[in-house]
Every structure is written in C-alpha cells, then in structure tokens.
Design an enzyme around this catalytic site. Structure first.
Site: not given
Ligand code: AR6
Length: 153
Positions: A31, A33, A95-96
C-alpha cells in the site's frame, strides 16, 4: 486554516511532512507504505530500523511519519513540533487494514478539524488514491462544514 481533500500520489506532494500508514513494526509493507519506501529509497528503512516500532495510535517521525483519531493528532503534533506547516495524509487504515471508508473519513477529518481550530497555522491535505476515497472524504468534509456553519435565520 486550510483543510482539503484531493486525489493523487502522496509521494509527489510538495509539503513539509507526509504521513505513512505503517504497521507497528515500521519495517515496511504494501500500500502507501510500499509507495513511500520506494520513493524514499533505502535510507528510510535504515532510519525506521532504529525506531523500535510504534504502538498503534502513536506516531513516529523520520527524516524523510487508532485509535485512528489519536494517530492523526499524534502526527499533527509531531509535525508542529518539527516546524512543519503543510502536511499531507493518506487515508490511513482504509487499504490493507479495511477500516470502513466513511467511518475512517469521519474520524480523520473530525480529528484534523479539531486540531486545526487550535493550530490554524497548519495546512493539511488528505491525498486520496482512488475516486471512492476522494468521494468519501468530500462527503464528510461537506457534512462537517455544514455542522460548523453559523445558522442563518
Ligand atoms: N498516495 C496516497 N495514497 C495511497 C498511495 C499513494 N502513493 N498508495 C496507496 N494509497 P494502505 P492501511 C492509499 O493499505 O489500510 C501496509 O502493508 C490506499 O489506496 O496503504 O493503513 C502497512 O505496512 C488507501 O486508500 O494502509 C501496514 O501493515 C490508503 O492509502 C498496512 O498496510 C491506505 O491504504 C496498513 O494498512
């Protein structure tokens, strides 16, 4: 005071701080991260390894940072303490982690709005990576705006 929601890639924003949605190990994932680590290069991982993780609801800052409401407040507090005035957030936990989007948007925007009332020198951008995410944040922003608007008789 400024609070807005836009669509885009958080790694491309010109702000003083961008906030990551990491897990408690801070040692990388998918994601947003993954996107931030790819954009930052290996130096970010090296710095994260020195932090010994981060309990849920807290925040950590690196050179290149719920209990969801507390997580947003912690990020903004850290940004202020480090002289940042413009901060970009992704939609943390939706996301995740599958936190329900509308609820996450409400928690995030309420926490940020309350914080910005006390610290109007800050400017915050919610960077929404999909049209659905942007829609949710815009709906909640409008709702919060209506709630705070003075009554017109
Ligand atoms: N810019 C902005 N938003 C983004 C980008 C980007 N480049 N890429 C993805 N998103 P997530 P969580 C959005 O899964 O749910 C990881 O493995 C995405 O579409 O990144 O808090 C970590 O290490 C979604 O709307 O974070 C943790 O283990 C949002 O960012 C876990 O995932 C958050 O999705 C955290 O899960």
């Amino acid at each position: 005071m400024e609070l807005r929601a836009v669509t885009g890639d958080i790694t491309k924003l010109q702000v003083d701080a961008i906030v990551n949605a990491a897990n408690t190990s801070l040692l990388g994932g998918a994601g947003v991260d993954g996107a931030i680590h790819r954009a930052a290069g290996p130096g970010l991982m090296a710095e994260c390894k020195t932090l010994n993780g981060c309990p849920t609801g807290e925040a950590r800052i690196t050179g290149g940072a719920a209990q969801l409401a507390s997580c947003y407040r912690s990020c903004l507090t850290l940004a202020l303490e480090n002289g940042c005035r413009t901060v970009a957030f992704p939609s943390i936990s939706t996301g995740v982690y599958h936190y329900p989007l509308m609820q996450a948007a409400h928690v995030a925007l309420k926490a940020i709005t309350d914080f910005l009332r006390l610290h109007p020198q800050l400017s915050v951008t919610m960077v929404c990576h999909s049209p659905q995410t942007l829609h949710a944040y815009q709906v909640v922003l409008n709702m919060l705006y209506q709630e705070t608007k003075p009554h017109e008789d």
